[in-house]
Structures are given as structure tokens and as C-alpha cells.
Design an enzyme around this catalytic site. Sequence first.
Site, PDB file in Angstrom:
ATOM      1  N   CYS A  75       1.028  -1.103   0.050  1.00 25.37           N
ATOM      2  CA  CYS A  75       0.115  -0.116   0.080  1.00 25.37           C
ATOM      3  C   CYS A  75       0.917   1.204  -0.064  1.00 25.37           C
ATOM      4  CB  CYS A  75      -0.872  -0.049   1.330  1.00 25.37           C
ATOM      5  SG  CYS A  75      -1.825   1.486   1.645  1.00 25.37           S
ATOM      6  N   CYS A  90      -0.138   3.869   2.764  1.00 24.08           N
ATOM      7  CA  CYS A  90       0.477   3.388   4.203  1.00 24.08           C
ATOM      8  C   CYS A  90       2.034   3.913   4.371  1.00 24.08           C
ATOM      9  CB  CYS A  90       0.281   1.766   4.119  1.00 24.08           C
ATOM     10  SG  CYS A  90      -1.322   1.366   4.032  1.00 24.08           S
TER      11      CYS A  90
END
Length: 109
Positions: free
Chosen positions: A28, A31
Site C-alpha cells: 500500500c 500506508c
Amino acid sequence: MQTIETRQAFDSAIQQSKTVVMFSADWCPDCHVIEPALPQIEKNNNDFTFYHIDRDEFIDVCQEYDIFGIPSFIAFHHGKEVHRLVSKMRKTPEEVQQFLNETTMHIDQ
């Protein structure tokens, strides 16, 4: 930030007072953008205990808590969800701090 590695550890963690669980994944990009800010956020909010959980390893937990986008944050207090910052959008340090401020207000009510 402590990493949750078992369902039992998750269940135990959320029973504590002022617990925040961050749902993310290695793949991600959003993230990874927030990660450098997390140590300072934790330091500034030391009344919370922070945990990380990998959504790919705990898809059942994500389904149970309706985590459809990452990074996402859920605050728990003695086993009850008290606040959430859950969406597919990138989170800024300011948004995470606002989430924590709101969480404190929810708990202190």
C-alpha cells in the site's frame, strides 16, 4: 507501534484502554506515506497504545470491522470501538491527529 501477529493478540489488544489499531499492507503506497509521521504521532499521544495489523494476514478482522480501504485506524476502549478513520484515501499526519483528538473526546464523554 507494536505488530499484531495473531487473532488472540488482536482480541487482547482491543480490550485495553485507549488502543488504536492501524490497518495497512506492505504493498500500500498510501500506508508508506504516513509511516514516517507515526513515531512522532505516537510520542505526542502517549496515552494511547498503538498497534499495526496487516490487512492481508487478517482479512477476517478487516471484514468484521468493515475495513475496505487502507491505511485505516480504529480506536478501541475496553473492547468497544469508539472512533474510526476508515477510507481508501491517503491520511495526513494532521488527519490522524484530529482523529486522535476526537477519539479522546469520545472516550472522555
